[in-house]
Structure formats: structure tokens, C-alpha cells
Design a protein around this motif. Structure first.
Motif, mmCIF file in Angstrom:
data_model
loop_
_atom_site.group_PDB
_atom_site.id
_atom_site.type_symbol
_atom_site.label_atom_id
_atom_site.label_comp_id
_atom_site.label_asym_id
_atom_site.label_seq_id
_atom_site.Cartn_x
_atom_site.Cartn_y
_atom_site.Cartn_z
ATOM 1 N N LEU A 1 -1.421 -3.600 -4.051
ATOM 2 C CA LEU A 1 -1.996 -4.238 -2.861
ATOM 3 C C LEU A 1 -1.619 -5.723 -2.805
ATOM 4 O O LEU A 1 -1.193 -6.224 -1.758
ATOM 5 C CB LEU A 1 -3.522 -4.076 -2.854
ATOM 6 C CG LEU A 1 -4.277 -4.807 -1.729
ATOM 7 C CD1 LEU A 1 -3.857 -4.300 -0.351
ATOM 8 C CD2 LEU A 1 -5.792 -4.666 -1.908
ATOM 9 N N THR A 2 -1.745 -6.422 -3.930
ATOM 10 C CA THR A 2 -1.439 -7.868 -3.937
ATOM 11 C C THR A 2 0.066 -8.113 -3.746
ATOM 12 O O THR A 2 0.458 -9.107 -3.140
ATOM 13 C CB THR A 2 -1.939 -8.548 -5.235
ATOM 14 O OG1 THR A 2 -1.421 -7.867 -6.371
ATOM 15 C CG2 THR A 2 -3.455 -8.550 -5.307
ATOM 16 N N THR A 3 0.907 -7.192 -4.224
ATOM 17 C CA THR A 3 2.366 -7.287 -3.989
ATOM 18 C C THR A 3 2.648 -7.182 -2.495
ATOM 19 O O THR A 3 3.438 -7.959 -1.939
ATOM 20 C CB THR A 3 3.116 -6.168 -4.749
ATOM 21 O OG1 THR A 3 2.823 -6.286 -6.128
ATOM 22 C CG2 THR A 3 4.624 -6.246 -4.529
ATOM 23 N N ASP B 1 -5.586 -4.367 7.831
ATOM 24 C CA ASP B 1 -4.727 -4.792 6.717
ATOM 25 C C ASP B 1 -4.476 -3.636 5.757
ATOM 26 O O ASP B 1 -3.348 -3.411 5.309
ATOM 27 C CB ASP B 1 -5.386 -5.944 5.938
ATOM 28 C CG ASP B 1 -5.544 -7.209 6.774
ATOM 29 O OD1 ASP B 1 -4.631 -7.521 7.560
ATOM 30 O OD2 ASP B 1 -6.594 -7.865 6.639
ATOM 31 N N LEU B 2 -5.550 -2.905 5.447
ATOM 32 C CA LEU B 2 -5.427 -1.795 4.486
ATOM 33 C C LEU B 2 -4.630 -0.633 5.078
ATOM 34 O O LEU B 2 -3.891 0.036 4.358
ATOM 35 C CB LEU B 2 -6.817 -1.336 4.031
ATOM 36 C CG LEU B 2 -7.625 -2.368 3.234
ATOM 37 C CD1 LEU B 2 -8.968 -1.798 2.804
ATOM 38 C CD2 LEU B 2 -6.865 -2.860 2.007
ATOM 39 N N GLN B 3 -4.767 -0.414 6.387
ATOM 40 C CA GLN B 3 -3.959 0.630 7.049
ATOM 41 C C GLN B 3 -2.472 0.279 6.989
ATOM 42 O O GLN B 3 -1.631 1.150 6.771
ATOM 43 C CB GLN B 3 -4.422 0.820 8.496
ATOM 44 C CG GLN B 3 -5.726 1.607 8.587
ATOM 45 C CD GLN B 3 -6.313 1.608 9.988
ATOM 46 O OE1 GLN B 3 -6.078 0.686 10.784
ATOM 47 N NE2 GLN B 3 -7.089 2.635 10.308
ATOM 48 N N ILE C 1 3.053 1.810 1.543
ATOM 49 C CA ILE C 1 3.290 2.637 0.344
ATOM 50 C C ILE C 1 3.877 3.998 0.721
ATOM 51 O O ILE C 1 4.660 4.567 -0.037
ATOM 52 C CB ILE C 1 2.033 2.784 -0.565
ATOM 53 C CG1 ILE C 1 0.855 3.406 0.186
ATOM 54 C CG2 ILE C 1 1.657 1.473 -1.223
ATOM 55 C CD1 ILE C 1 -0.321 3.786 -0.728
ATOM 56 N N ALA C 2 3.524 4.500 1.921
ATOM 57 C CA ALA C 2 4.096 5.774 2.392
ATOM 58 C C ALA C 2 5.592 5.603 2.658
ATOM 59 O O ALA C 2 6.402 6.470 2.305
ATOM 60 C CB ALA C 2 3.381 6.235 3.656
ATOM 61 N N GLU C 3 5.959 4.450 3.247
ATOM 62 C CA GLU C 3 7.380 4.180 3.542
ATOM 63 C C GLU C 3 8.200 3.952 2.269
ATOM 64 O O GLU C 3 9.419 4.132 2.264
ATOM 65 C CB GLU C 3 7.492 2.953 4.472
ATOM 66 C CG GLU C 3 7.082 3.275 5.902
ATOM 67 C CD GLU C 3 6.880 2.035 6.761
ATOM 68 O OE1 GLU C 3 6.956 0.904 6.225
ATOM 69 O OE2 GLU C 3 6.607 2.198 7.969
ATOM 70 N N LEU C 4 7.516 3.567 1.173
ATOM 71 C CA LEU C 4 8.200 3.420 -0.114
ATOM 72 C C LEU C 4 8.583 4.773 -0.709
ATOM 73 O O LEU C 4 9.334 4.855 -1.679
ATOM 74 C CB LEU C 4 7.297 2.685 -1.121
ATOM 75 C CG LEU C 4 7.098 1.181 -0.927
ATOM 76 C CD1 LEU C 4 6.124 0.659 -1.971
ATOM 77 C CD2 LEU C 4 8.421 0.422 -1.022
ATOM 78 N N GLY C 5 8.037 5.838 -0.102
ATOM 79 C CA GLY C 5 8.376 7.195 -0.565
ATOM 80 C C GLY C 5 7.362 7.797 -1.514
ATOM 81 O O GLY C 5 7.646 8.802 -2.171
ATOM 82 N N MET C 6 6.169 7.201 -1.588
ATOM 83 C CA MET C 6 5.144 7.751 -2.486
ATOM 84 C C MET C 6 4.613 9.072 -1.932
ATOM 85 O O MET C 6 4.439 9.227 -0.731
ATOM 86 C CB MET C 6 3.983 6.765 -2.643
ATOM 87 C CG MET C 6 4.355 5.592 -3.505
ATOM 88 S SD MET C 6 2.906 4.770 -4.141
ATOM 89 C CE MET C 6 3.703 3.501 -5.113
ATOM 90 N N THR C 7 4.338 10.009 -2.836
ATOM 91 C CA THR C 7 3.822 11.321 -2.424
ATOM 92 C C THR C 7 2.417 11.167 -1.860
ATOM 93 O O THR C 7 1.742 10.163 -2.113
ATOM 94 C CB THR C 7 3.767 12.292 -3.615
ATOM 95 O OG1 THR C 7 2.854 11.753 -4.596
ATOM 96 C CG2 THR C 7 5.132 12.489 -4.249
ATOM 97 N N ALA D 1 -3.167 9.079 -1.999
ATOM 98 C CA ALA D 1 -4.609 9.378 -2.056
ATOM 99 C C ALA D 1 -5.232 8.740 -3.294
ATOM 100 O O ALA D 1 -6.347 8.215 -3.238
ATOM 101 C CB ALA D 1 -4.831 10.889 -2.061
ATOM 102 N N ARG D 2 -4.501 8.759 -4.407
ATOM 103 C CA ARG D 2 -5.020 8.188 -5.646
ATOM 104 C C ARG D 2 -5.164 6.662 -5.537
ATOM 105 O O ARG D 2 -6.147 6.080 -5.982
ATOM 106 C CB ARG D 2 -4.097 8.540 -6.810
ATOM 107 C CG ARG D 2 -4.769 8.484 -8.161
ATOM 108 C CD ARG D 2 -3.772 8.497 -9.278
ATOM 109 N NE ARG D 2 -2.804 7.411 -9.193
ATOM 110 C CZ ARG D 2 -3.098 6.137 -9.414
ATOM 111 N NH1 ARG D 2 -4.313 5.784 -9.744
ATOM 112 N NH2 ARG D 2 -2.176 5.209 -9.293
ATOM 113 N N ILE D 3 -4.169 6.019 -4.884
ATOM 114 C CA ILE D 3 -4.219 4.556 -4.694
ATOM 115 C C ILE D 3 -5.396 4.183 -3.786
ATOM 116 O O ILE D 3 -6.121 3.223 -4.056
ATOM 117 C CB ILE D 3 -2.875 4.027 -4.133
ATOM 118 C CG1 ILE D 3 -1.778 4.144 -5.205
ATOM 119 C CG2 ILE D 3 -2.996 2.573 -3.672
ATOM 120 C CD1 ILE D 3 -0.368 3.979 -4.693
#
Length: 298
Positions: free
Chosen positions: A34-36, A54-56, A62-68, A73-75
């Protein structure tokens, strides 16, 4: 700017939540992400100034970074825990994660062994070797008590109360629980302990129950390999791991009508929602029961 909040959050996870080191690291890594994001987007806000928008944006990033979806959901779960801490410490007055939506996850149900399959696995163990006697005691204990792999490899002699049919288990976050142990597991632990007398035990491992031939505790990988080998010998083609015995233990209890709170206590689940997966697992069992016993069910 965020360092004091991170330090406070770490102390909260250690002292208030009594979490294990790797769980704490995972939560801190979520806040680090988040801070990054805030740094890259030049958003100079502290926790009390961040809003839902901001959080949305962060979740979209993170979705665009390719995270599953499961990682996302875990983040988000990590952020919710962080804001729970912020509310407790009066760092914020509102929780911006309250309306933050996590991706809808399709819950995959793990493979479960039937009681007959477990009996076949146990029957496939070669008892002519000391390792065979030990492996039988391991499998019987895993199924009898529904233990995690880490709980099996770290089980101590001083945690066995076999005369009264209980073992004391140290679970996640060093939480202790008492779990009943069945007569068959007690029998094979007793037989194994008689054969173990020939092993030269390494210093510091004297209290560990399950040892390798060099007198040291088994690794998680070793338990995995033992189970894979036994499953192959028993001719079972399901995707089986040591954790399958824990799933099977819980599923068979729920199928038999056990109280969900009792199952939660024996598994050492912090939340009842984790235990509730087993109510989904036994739907097929309920259907088969109806087909077998209900005259009007087609």
C-alpha cells in the motif's frame, strides 16, 4: 511517514493477536504494498486521510500487476486488519475498508479420503521395518487427531497423555489445545516407542515423538513424501497431501453429525467460518443419504 504506524501494527499483531512470525511478515508486506502504491502515485496521506476511493485505486493497481484473485483478497484482508488496529488506537475515526469489495472467490473444496481409503493406506504400510512402525503411528495420529503437518513434526512426548486419551497440541500462534486421541493411534504410538529405543537421539530432540533414523525430528517434506508413497502403494489416484488427513478427520466428524463448535475446537480454528467449509463438503453425503433412505426422493 508511515513507519510509526507499521511499528505499532507489528506490536499489535505480536502482542494482541499472538500471531506467528510468518503471519506477521505477511500482514506487514500488505501494508508495504500500500505504501509503495502511495509513493508511486504521489499520494501524501496518512492512514486517517485515506478514503475508499484511494483504496479502490490501490486494489485496481495490484490487479493490474497481475496478482491472482486469492492474493488480492488476502491483501484486502490484511488492510482490514490494519484498520481494525487503527480504530483501536484512535489513529482513525472511520474504517475506509468497510465498503471495500474483495474479488469473489470460487471456493475449491479439497479432496477427502473415505474411511475405507484411509484403512487401505494404513494397510499398505510395511511393518517389518522400524520406519513402517513409525509411519503407521504417524498416519493413525494424523487421522485420529486432525493435526496440521507442523503439529505432527513438533509433537513432544511431554504432550502425550495417553493414559487418559488426550494429547496437548501447540498450534498456530503458539495456541494450545487438548485433542482426544483414539485407541488405535495410542496402540501404534506405544508400539513405535518400544522400537524407538534403538535410535541414537540427537541432543535437543529427546522430547520429540517422531524421529528419523538419525535421531532428529522429521521435516514437513519428509511427511509429505511418506504420505505420497503410501497413497501410491494403496492405488489411490486422488490428489493427496498430509493435510488431506486433517480434512478427512473434520469431514467425517461433520458427516457423523458432530457439533461444529466441537470440530472448531479440535482443529484449532480461530474462526468458526474456517470450520464451516466442512458443511459444504458433506452436501454430497447428505444427497446420498436422502437417495438411500427417503422413499419420495428421486
Amino acid at each position: 511517514m508511515w513507519e510509526p504506524y507499521k511499528k505499532g501494527f507489528k506490536a499489535y499483531l505480536q502482542l494482541e493477536r499472538s500471531l506467528a512470525g510468518n503471519s506477521i511478515e505477511a500482514y506487514l508486506a500488505d501494508i508495504e504494498k500500500l505504501t509503495t502504491f502511495l509513493l508511486l502515485k504521489n499520494i501524501k496521506k496518512n492512514p486517517s486521510e485515506l478514503d475508499l476511493g484511494d483504496l479502490q485505486q490501490f486494489v485496481k493497481w495490484i490487479a493490474e500487476l497481475g496478482m491472482t484473485q486469492s492474493s488480492q483478497a488476502r491483501i484486502i484482508s490484511g488492510l482490514r486488519t490494519f484498520y481494525k488496529y487503527c480504530l483501536l488506537e484512535d489513529i482513525t475515526k472511520t474504517d475506509p475498508t468497510a465498503l471495500l469489495e474483495a474479488p469473489k472467490l470460487k471456493r475449491t473444496l479439497p479432496d477427502v479420503l473415505s474411511f475405507g481409503e484411509i484403512e487401505n493406506i494404513i494397510a499398505s504400510i510395511d511393518l517389518s521395518s522400524p520406519e513402517g512402525t513409525r509411519n503407521k503411528a504417524i498416519v493413525e495420529t494424523m487421522y485420529s487427531c486432525g493435526l496440521r503437518v507442523s503439529e505432527v513434526v513438533n509433537l513432544k512426548l511431554s504432550q502425550l497423555y495417553l493414559d487418559v486419551g488426550f494429547i496437548r497440541v501447540i498450534g498456530k500462534g503458539d495456541k494450545e489445545r487438548l485433542v482426544p486421541i483414539g485407541s488405535s493411534a495410542i496402540k501404534y504410538i506405544t508400539i513405535y516407542l518400544a522400537t524407538r529405543k534403538h535410535v541414537v537421539i540427537q541432543r535437543g530432540e529427546e522430547d520429540i515423538l517422531f524421529l528419523n533414523r538419525r535421531g532428529k525430528r522429521l521435516t514437513r517434506v519428509m511427511i509429505f513424501l511418506i504420505i505420497k508413497d503410501l497413497v501410491k502403494k494403496a492405488g489411490i489416484t486422488k490428489n493427496i497431501s498430509p493435510h488431506t488427513f486433517r480434512h478427512s478427520f473434520a469431514t467425517h466428524l461433520v458427516e457423523g453429525g458432530a457439533d461444529l463448535r466441537a470440530v472448531q475446537e479440535m482443529l484449532g480454528h480461530e474462526s468458526i467460518t474456517t470450520t464451516e467449509i466442512y458443511t459444504h463438503l458433506d452436501r454430497e453425503f447428505l444427497r446420498k443419504t436422502l437417495e438411500q433412505f427417503h422413499p419420495g426422493f428421486k
